[in-house]
Design a protein around this motif. Structure first.
Motif, PDB file in Angstrom:
ATOM      1  N   MET A 163       0.702  -1.174  -0.212  1.00 10.73           N
ATOM      2  CA  MET A 163      -0.094   0.147   0.121  1.00 10.73           C
ATOM      3  C   MET A 163       0.919   1.251  -0.070  1.00 10.73           C
ATOM      4  SD  MET A 163      -2.728   1.198   2.711  1.00 10.73           S
ATOM      5  CE  MET A 163      -4.225   1.220   1.771  1.00 10.73           C
ATOM      6  N   GLU A 164       0.370   2.027  -1.023  1.00 12.06           N
ATOM      7  CA  GLU A 164       1.415   3.498  -0.881  1.00 12.06           C
ATOM      8  C   GLU A 164       0.622   4.579  -0.021  1.00 12.06           C
ATOM      9  OE1 GLU A 164       2.027   6.635  -4.406  1.00 12.06           O
ATOM     10  OE2 GLU A 164       3.224   4.632  -4.671  1.00 12.06           O
ATOM     11  N   PHE A 165       1.326   5.297   0.574  1.00  9.98           N
ATOM     12  CA  PHE A 165       0.480   6.473   1.434  1.00  9.98           C
ATOM     13  C   PHE A 165       1.051   7.655   0.775  1.00  9.98           C
ATOM     14  CE2 PHE A 165       1.589   2.985   4.514  1.00  9.98           C
ATOM     15  CZ  PHE A 165       0.270   2.930   4.975  1.00  9.98           C
ATOM     16  N   GLU A 166      -0.041   8.592   0.874  1.00  7.40           N
ATOM     17  CA  GLU A 166       0.066  10.033   0.524  1.00  7.40           C
ATOM     18  C   GLU A 166       0.284  10.810   1.783  1.00  7.40           C
ATOM     19  OE1 GLU A 166      -0.050  10.956  -2.803  1.00  7.40           O
ATOM     20  OE2 GLU A 166      -0.913   8.850  -3.506  1.00  7.40           O
ATOM     21  N   ILE A 167       1.397  11.256   1.762  1.00  4.00           N
ATOM     22  CA  ILE A 167       1.724  12.091   2.968  1.00  4.00           C
ATOM     23  C   ILE A 167       1.850  13.598   2.552  1.00  4.00           C
ATOM     24  CG2 ILE A 167       3.388  12.478   4.783  1.00  4.00           C
ATOM     25  CD1 ILE A 167       4.122   9.466   4.428  1.00  4.00           C
ATOM     26  N   ALA A 168       1.273  14.692   3.346  1.00  2.00           N
ATOM     27  CA  ALA A 168       1.780  16.150   3.127  1.00  2.00           C
ATOM     28  C   ALA A 168       2.366  16.708   4.223  1.00  2.00           C
ATOM     29  CB  ALA A 168       0.108  16.764   3.132  1.00  2.00           C
ATOM     30  N   VAL A 169       3.245  17.530   3.824  1.00  2.00           N
ATOM     31  CA  VAL A 169       4.313  18.319   4.639  1.00  2.00           C
ATOM     32  C   VAL A 169       3.770  19.650   4.539  1.00  2.00           C
ATOM     33  CG1 VAL A 169       6.620  18.885   5.207  1.00  2.00           C
ATOM     34  CG2 VAL A 169       6.147  16.369   4.626  1.00  2.00           C
ATOM     35  N   CYS A 170       3.420  20.187   5.148  1.00  2.00           N
ATOM     36  CA  CYS A 170       2.830  21.801   4.930  1.00  2.00           C
ATOM     37  C   CYS A 170       3.820  22.598   6.099  1.00  2.00           C
ATOM     38  CB  CYS A 170       1.437  21.954   5.346  1.00  2.00           C
ATOM     39  SG  CYS A 170       0.692  23.571   4.976  1.00  2.00           S
ATOM     40  N   ASP A 171       4.578  23.582   5.294  1.00  2.00           N
ATOM     41  CA  ASP A 171       5.408  24.484   6.235  1.00  2.00           C
ATOM     42  C   ASP A 171       6.017  25.501   5.176  1.00  2.00           C
ATOM     43  OD1 ASP A 171       7.654  25.516   7.619  1.00  2.00           O
ATOM     44  OD2 ASP A 171       8.009  23.923   8.988  1.00  2.00           O
ATOM     45  N   ASP A 172       5.825  26.761   5.740  1.00  2.00           N
ATOM     46  CA  ASP A 172       6.491  27.766   4.847  1.00  2.00           C
ATOM     47  C   ASP A 172       7.846  27.996   4.605  1.00  2.00           C
ATOM     48  OD1 ASP A 172       6.636  28.719   7.467  1.00  2.00           O
ATOM     49  OD2 ASP A 172       5.581  30.661   6.998  1.00  2.00           O
ATOM     50  N   CYS A 173       8.986  27.177   5.505  1.00  2.00           N
ATOM     51  CA  CYS A 173      10.076  27.111   5.274  1.00  2.00           C
ATOM     52  C   CYS A 173      10.377  25.805   4.384  1.00  2.00           C
ATOM     53  CB  CYS A 173      10.658  27.249   6.655  1.00  2.00           C
ATOM     54  SG  CYS A 173      12.457  27.055   6.642  1.00  2.00           S
ATOM     55  N   ARG A 174      11.032  26.208   3.413  1.00  2.00           N
ATOM     56  CA  ARG A 174      11.438  25.193   2.548  1.00  2.00           C
ATOM     57  C   ARG A 174      12.493  24.134   3.011  1.00  2.00           C
ATOM     58  NH1 ARG A 174      11.119  26.381  -2.659  1.00  2.00           N
ATOM     59  NH2 ARG A 174      11.142  24.388  -3.742  1.00  2.00           N
TER      60      ARG A 174
END
Length: 140
Positions: free
Chosen positions: A1-12
């Motif tokens: 199973m593949e997981f979709e993960i989000a990383v939300c941060d205004d600092c690259r």
């Protein structure tokens, strides 16, 4: 199973560091597609198309902050693994209203980050094993 993960941060740089750590995780690193967002609005827009298994969210961001974003995330999906990943010193009562799974500090030692990521991976795997019921209403 593949997981979709989000990383939300205004600092690259903070996004890139966290993504490297996630990719090193043996349980989900190779099974994950990681999406990067610099603001909450972009993340929320993406959630209309992508079912994330986990979201890592900075608290202090320009525009819509992480707590506001987390509240909107929970309105859209109450079951995903939500993790605050922040340099902000202390969680507020609002932080807990959205039921984050973990509260990770950006300055944690890498060993501690790896331990948190192991627990997050376990939670994502556990969530993926839950039964799913699909209903088609009004179709024959």
């Amino acid at each position: 199973m593949e997981f979709e993960i989000a990383v939300c941060d205004d600092c690259r740089a903070d996004r890139e560091f966290l993504i490297r750590q996630i990719l090193k995780n043996k349980a989900v690193g190779k099974k994950s597609h990681i999406h990067e967002y610099a603001c909450g609005w972009d993340l929320l827009e993406a959630m209309k198309e992508i079912a994330f298994a986990a979201i890592f969210l900075d608290i202090q961001m320009e525009g819509m902050n992480g707590e506001e974003t987390a509240r909107a995330v929970r309105e859209m999906d109450s079951g995903l693994v939500l993790v605050f990943y922040t340099g902000y010193a202390g969680p507020s009562p609002m932080s807990f209203e959205v039921q984050p799974y973990r509260y990770m500090m950006k300055n944690m030692p890498e060993e501690q980050i790896r331990g948190y990521l192991d627990a997050i991976a376990d939670k994502m795997l556990e969530n993926s094993r839950r039964p799913v019921l699909t209903a088609h209403i009004g179709k024959s």
